[in-house]
Scaffold this motif. Structure first.
Motif, PDB file in Angstrom:
ATOM      1  N   VAL A   1     -23.592 130.917  19.735  1.00 41.39           N
ATOM      2  CA  VAL A   1     -23.914 130.301  21.031  1.00 41.39           C
ATOM      3  C   VAL A   1     -22.690 129.585  21.585  1.00 41.39           C
ATOM      4  O   VAL A   1     -22.386 129.673  22.790  1.00 41.39           O
ATOM      5  CB  VAL A   1     -25.099 129.326  20.892  1.00 41.39           C
ATOM      6  N   ILE A   2     -21.950 128.877  20.727  1.00 45.14           N
ATOM      7  CA  ILE A   2     -20.733 128.189  21.170  1.00 45.14           C
ATOM      8  C   ILE A   2     -19.703 129.199  21.670  1.00 45.14           C
ATOM      9  O   ILE A   2     -19.099 129.031  22.748  1.00 45.14           O
ATOM     10  CB  ILE A   2     -20.134 127.342  20.022  1.00 45.14           C
ATOM     11  N   ILE A   3     -19.482 130.261  20.905  1.00 49.14           N
ATOM     12  CA  ILE A   3     -18.471 131.258  21.280  1.00 49.14           C
ATOM     13  C   ILE A   3     -18.854 131.978  22.571  1.00 49.14           C
ATOM     14  O   ILE A   3     -18.033 132.113  23.490  1.00 49.14           O
ATOM     15  CB  ILE A   3     -18.283 132.275  20.134  1.00 49.14           C
ATOM     16  N   VAL A   4     -20.103 132.417  22.660  1.00 49.75           N
ATOM     17  CA  VAL A   4     -20.552 133.144  23.857  1.00 49.75           C
ATOM     18  C   VAL A   4     -20.521 132.230  25.079  1.00 49.75           C
ATOM     19  O   VAL A   4     -20.077 132.643  26.167  1.00 49.75           O
ATOM     20  CB  VAL A   4     -21.966 133.715  23.642  1.00 49.75           C
ATOM     21  N   SER A   5     -20.950 130.981  24.915  1.00 44.98           N
ATOM     22  CA  SER A   5     -20.921 130.031  26.037  1.00 44.98           C
ATOM     23  C   SER A   5     -19.493 129.791  26.505  1.00 44.98           C
ATOM     24  O   SER A   5     -19.231 129.696  27.719  1.00 44.98           O
ATOM     25  CB  SER A   5     -21.573 128.708  25.630  1.00 44.98           C
ATOM     26  N   SER A   6     -18.555 129.697  25.560  1.00 42.17           N
ATOM     27  CA  SER A   6     -17.150 129.500  25.907  1.00 42.17           C
ATOM     28  C   SER A   6     -16.593 130.711  26.649  1.00 42.17           C
ATOM     29  O   SER A   6     -15.872 130.570  27.643  1.00 42.17           O
ATOM     30  CB  SER A   6     -16.330 129.237  24.640  1.00 42.17           C
ATOM     31  N   LEU A   7     -16.933 131.911  26.166  1.00 35.00           N
ATOM     32  CA  LEU A   7     -16.486 133.133  26.836  1.00 35.00           C
ATOM     33  C   LEU A   7     -17.051 133.225  28.249  1.00 35.00           C
ATOM     34  O   LEU A   7     -16.321 133.560  29.200  1.00 35.00           O
ATOM     35  CB  LEU A   7     -16.898 134.361  26.024  1.00 35.00           C
ATOM     36  N   LEU A   8     -18.327 132.940  28.387  1.00 32.73           N
ATOM     37  CA  LEU A   8     -18.953 133.001  29.707  1.00 32.73           C
ATOM     38  C   LEU A   8     -18.352 131.974  30.656  1.00 32.73           C
ATOM     39  O   LEU A   8     -18.153 132.253  31.844  1.00 32.73           O
ATOM     40  CB  LEU A   8     -20.464 132.778  29.585  1.00 32.73           C
ATOM     41  N   MET A   9     -18.033 130.786  30.129  1.00 34.07           N
ATOM     42  CA  MET A   9     -17.406 129.773  30.970  1.00 34.07           C
ATOM     43  C   MET A   9     -16.017 130.212  31.408  1.00 34.07           C
ATOM     44  O   MET A   9     -15.625 130.031  32.567  1.00 34.07           O
ATOM     45  CB  MET A   9     -17.334 128.425  30.236  1.00 34.07           C
ATOM     46  N   ALA A  10     -15.252 130.809  30.479  1.00 35.23           N
ATOM     47  CA  ALA A  10     -13.915 131.302  30.830  1.00 35.23           C
ATOM     48  C   ALA A  10     -14.011 132.368  31.916  1.00 35.23           C
ATOM     49  O   ALA A  10     -13.245 132.348  32.901  1.00 35.23           O
ATOM     50  CB  ALA A  10     -13.224 131.868  29.591  1.00 35.23           C
ATOM     51  N   ILE A  11     -14.940 133.296  31.758  1.00 33.06           N
ATOM     52  CA  ILE A  11     -15.118 134.364  32.751  1.00 33.06           C
ATOM     53  C   ILE A  11     -15.549 133.791  34.089  1.00 33.06           C
ATOM     54  O   ILE A  11     -15.049 134.188  35.153  1.00 33.06           O
ATOM     55  CB  ILE A  11     -16.151 135.397  32.242  1.00 33.06           C
ATOM     56  N   ARG A  12     -16.479 132.830  34.036  1.00 36.93           N
ATOM     57  CA  ARG A  12     -16.969 132.253  35.295  1.00 36.93           C
ATOM     58  C   ARG A  12     -15.878 131.479  36.013  1.00 36.93           C
ATOM     59  O   ARG A  12     -15.734 131.586  37.246  1.00 36.93           O
ATOM     60  CB  ARG A  12     -18.164 131.330  35.012  1.00 36.93           C
ATOM     61  N   LEU A  13     -15.098 130.703  35.293  1.00 31.06           N
ATOM     62  CA  LEU A  13     -14.001 129.964  35.904  1.00 31.06           C
ATOM     63  C   LEU A  13     -12.980 130.914  36.518  1.00 31.06           C
ATOM     64  O   LEU A  13     -12.472 130.679  37.626  1.00 31.06           O
ATOM     65  CB  LEU A  13     -13.331 129.062  34.863  1.00 31.06           C
ATOM     66  N   PHE A  14     -12.677 131.998  35.819  1.00 36.25           N
ATOM     67  CA  PHE A  14     -11.721 132.976  36.341  1.00 36.25           C
ATOM     68  C   PHE A  14     -12.256 133.604  37.630  1.00 36.25           C
ATOM     69  O   PHE A  14     -11.517 133.759  38.617  1.00 36.25           O
ATOM     70  CB  PHE A  14     -11.461 134.055  35.292  1.00 36.25           C
ATOM     71  N   ARG A  15     -13.527 133.954  37.628  1.00 37.42           N
ATOM     72  CA  ARG A  15     -14.112 134.577  38.820  1.00 37.42           C
ATOM     73  C   ARG A  15     -14.161 133.604  39.989  1.00 37.42           C
ATOM     74  O   ARG A  15     -13.935 133.987  41.142  1.00 37.42           O
ATOM     75  CB  ARG A  15     -15.517 135.089  38.500  1.00 37.42           C
ATOM     76  N   ILE A  16     -14.471 132.354  39.700  1.00 34.15           N
ATOM     77  CA  ILE A  16     -14.474 131.349  40.767  1.00 34.15           C
ATOM     78  C   ILE A  16     -13.088 131.257  41.395  1.00 34.15           C
ATOM     79  O   ILE A  16     -12.943 131.243  42.622  1.00 34.15           O
ATOM     80  CB  ILE A  16     -14.916 129.976  40.225  1.00 34.15           C
ATOM     81  N   GLY A  17     -12.071 131.186  40.537  1.00 34.05           N
ATOM     82  CA  GLY A  17     -10.707 131.093  41.052  1.00 34.05           C
ATOM     83  C   GLY A  17     -10.347 132.261  41.942  1.00 34.05           C
ATOM     84  O   GLY A  17      -9.701 132.095  42.985  1.00 34.05           O
ATOM     85  N   LYS A  18     -10.767 133.461  41.564  1.00 37.64           N
ATOM     86  CA  LYS A  18     -10.410 134.646  42.324  1.00 37.64           C
ATOM     87  C   LYS A  18     -11.210 134.792  43.610  1.00 37.64           C
ATOM     88  O   LYS A  18     -10.776 135.472  44.540  1.00 37.64           O
ATOM     89  CB  LYS A  18     -10.590 135.898  41.445  1.00 37.64           C
ATOM     90  N   THR A  19     -12.411 134.199  43.666  1.00 36.28           N
ATOM     91  CA  THR A  19     -13.223 134.332  44.879  1.00 36.28           C
ATOM     92  C   THR A  19     -12.889 133.277  45.930  1.00 36.28           C
ATOM     93  O   THR A  19     -13.264 133.444  47.099  1.00 36.28           O
ATOM     94  CB  THR A  19     -14.721 134.223  44.538  1.00 36.28           C
ATOM     95  N   LEU A  20     -12.190 132.230  45.566  1.00 37.77           N
ATOM     96  CA  LEU A  20     -11.843 131.190  46.530  1.00 37.77           C
ATOM     97  C   LEU A  20     -10.699 131.664  47.419  1.00 37.77           C
ATOM     98  O   LEU A  20      -9.660 132.083  46.930  1.00 37.77           O
ATOM     99  CB  LEU A  20     -11.452 129.900  45.803  1.00 37.77           C
ATOM    100  N   ARG A  21     -10.889 131.587  48.720  1.00 36.74           N
ATOM    101  CA  ARG A  21      -9.861 132.078  49.644  1.00 36.74           C
ATOM    102  C   ARG A  21      -8.714 131.084  49.817  1.00 36.74           C
ATOM    103  O   ARG A  21      -7.640 131.464  50.265  1.00 36.74           O
ATOM    104  CB  ARG A  21     -10.487 132.391  51.004  1.00 36.74           C
ATOM    105  N   ASP A  22      -8.958 129.832  49.464  1.00 38.03           N
ATOM    106  CA  ASP A  22      -7.905 128.814  49.546  1.00 38.03           C
ATOM    107  C   ASP A  22      -6.989 128.944  48.331  1.00 38.03           C
ATOM    108  O   ASP A  22      -7.430 128.823  47.188  1.00 38.03           O
ATOM    109  CB  ASP A  22      -8.542 127.425  49.594  1.00 38.03           C
ATOM    110  N   ASP A  23      -5.712 129.190  48.572  1.00 36.93           N
ATOM    111  CA  ASP A  23      -4.755 129.391  47.481  1.00 36.93           C
ATOM    112  C   ASP A  23      -4.672 128.165  46.585  1.00 36.93           C
ATOM    113  O   ASP A  23      -4.560 128.297  45.357  1.00 36.93           O
ATOM    114  CB  ASP A  23      -3.370 129.699  48.071  1.00 36.93           C
ATOM    115  N   TYR A  24      -4.735 126.977  47.168  1.00 32.31           N
ATOM    116  CA  TYR A  24      -4.668 125.758  46.352  1.00 32.31           C
ATOM    117  C   TYR A  24      -5.875 125.662  45.430  1.00 32.31           C
ATOM    118  O   TYR A  24      -5.746 125.342  44.242  1.00 32.31           O
ATOM    119  CB  TYR A  24      -4.592 124.530  47.256  1.00 32.31           C
ATOM    120  N   ALA A  25      -7.066 125.951  45.963  1.00 30.46           N
ATOM    121  CA  ALA A  25      -8.274 125.916  45.139  1.00 30.46           C
ATOM    122  C   ALA A  25      -8.172 126.930  44.008  1.00 30.46           C
ATOM    123  O   ALA A  25      -8.560 126.653  42.871  1.00 30.46           O
ATOM    124  CB  ALA A  25      -9.500 126.202  45.999  1.00 30.46           C
TER     125      ALA A  25
END
Length: 442
Positions: free
Chosen positions: A348-372
């Motif tokens: 659960v710890i490993i999968v949650s960490s992986l999912l958080m990493a993936i979600r953070l990466f996707r958030i970064g890529k979907t934000l149109r503001d370069d600074y964000a």
């Protein structure tokens, strides 16, 4: 072309009505320009049909529709957004942390009192909520002050901080200790994310000398100063976190020259430090060589960690104070949790960490503001380097260094970790409220 029609009184009044319905003022200029562009096309068509200018404008406005209804529709499109996926993952981490801290308290009641630990967690979660509602772009103008302020605090800690376990990384405020160097990678990377954006927004100089000067300055700022401070305080774990996280930020930002320049500079500094400190050289490379050769003394913690993990089984052996796991309440917490609650809990710890990493990466890529985008990448890099190095360390795949599980093992530094996630949630919250033509410094 669209700006020329904005001077028309009827058009200006129409746009004012539209924008009055949209609370996100940052996008008003974009809305005006977009609607003005459509109006200009309509007016041109009307003029070609033989109408006079005022008549053409009036009919174009009628064709556009009710400005109040248009404004309400645009307001719905530019409202704050909430990333419930990330919030859900954070909630899972909080639950895992509570269970883990109870286990740690059972293992060592004297060292880990639940009251102070939960206090840090509560403050951290509160800081996250507060930062979520703060306009993250206000932090952009503070990028350089944040960087130099962090460096100054690190220097002051070096000279006046409290020495714990042979390293001067702490400042004491009454009975509360705060590990400045634990928090420094977050603060430095957030500041550097802003600096990178500021440089990207400026026009690139054509002169070779100017470009070389900027590159040299960045090498000093990104590599020489932080790495020197980490070396002076023997903060090898924090230096590793900073270097790996900076590399990820620069790599995903496309700063290839900076990666090469800072890499060469960091390697040079590390080499010089070893030459000036032969004892450090002998200890460091002795440990590395012993780890590679699997010398019993060098891999003792790894061996005990793996024994505990293998003994845990699927559902664990329960909370056992007698089990021998070095640093079970800190660096090797993951091993103790797997031993106590089994591989199901560890998974659960490993999968949650992986999912958080993936979600953070996707958030970064979907934000149109370069600074964000850079801000999210910076936070993701530091959190995930800490998380996955610790897990791999407990599994014996990487050398054991002083690196704890973030978000799960709570202490004063947890406040910074949750606050950093609050910045990410704040950036996502305003993803549809940032102007495409937003100035470099808000």
């Amino acid at each position: 072309m669209a700006r020329s029609i904005l001077t028309n009184p009827a058009v200006a009044a129409y746009l004012d009505t539209v924008c009055s319905q949209v609370k996100a003022k940052a996008v008003h200029e974009d809305i005006r320009l977009e609607i003005a562009g459509h109006l200009e096309e309509l007016v041109s068509e009307k003029l070609e049909s033989g109408l006079k200018t005022e008549e053409a404008v009036a009919e174009a406005l009628i064709a556009m529709g009710n400005p109040v209804e248009i404004g309400k529709g645009l307001h719905a499109a530019h409202r704050p957004s909430t990333d419930w996926n990330l919030i859900g993952l954070i909630a899972v981490m909080v639950v895992l942390a509570v269970v883990s801290l109870v286990a740690v308290h059972t293992y060592d009641e004297r060292l880990y009192r639940l009251g102070p630990v939960f206090f840090y967690g509560a403050i951290g979660i509160t800081a996250m909520v507060v930062m979520m509602f703060v306009n993250y772009r206000r932090l952009l103008r503070l990028s350089w002050p944040l960087y130099w302020g962090t460096v100054l605090i690190m220097v002051l800690t070096l000279f006046y901080g409290a020495e714990i376990n042979g390293s001067t990384q702490w400042i004491l405020i009454g009975n509360i200790g705060f590990n400045v160097f634990h928090a420094s990678p977050y603060l430095l990377l957030i500041a550097i994310a802003g600096v990178l954006h500021l440089e990207k927004e400026r026009e690139a100089p054509n002169e070779g000398i100017v470009r070389i000067t900027i590159l040299l300055r960045n090498v000093i700022v990104y590599a020489m100063i932080p790495i020197s401070l980490y070396l002076l305080t023997s903060s090898m774990a924090q230096m590793l976190i900073y270097v790996l996280s900076l590399s990820i930020l620069l790599l995903l930002s496309g700063c290839w020259r900076l990666i090469l320049a800072t890499g060469v500079t960091g390697t040079g500094l590390f080499t010089i430090w070893q030459m000036l400190n032969p004892d450090f050289y002998d200890v460091l490379w002795g440990r590395i060589n012993a780890y590679i050769q699997k010398h019993p003394d060098a891999v003792y913690q790894s061996v005990k960690s793996l024994e505990a993990i293998r003994s845990g089984g699927l559902w664990g052996q329960g909370l056992d104070k007698e089990v021998v796991i070095p640093y079970a309440t800190s660096d090797m917490l993951f091993s103790y949790l797997v031993y106590s609650f089994g591989w199901v809990f560890g998974a659960v710890i490993i999968v949650s960490s992986l999912l958080m990493a993936i979600r953070l990466f996707r958030i970064g890529k979907t934000l149109r503001d370069d600074y964000a985008n850079k801000l999210v990448i910076a936070v993701m890099a530091v959190l995930m380097v800490r998380m996955f190095w610790n897990i791999l360390m407990c599994l014996g795949w990487v050398p054991v260094i002083g690196m704890e599980l973030p978000l799960i093992l709570w202490h004063s530094g947890t406040i910074v970790e949750f606050a950093a996630l609050g910045l990410v949630l704040g950036a996502y919250r305003r993803k549809d409220m940032v102007s495409n033509s937003a100035p470099c410094v808000p």
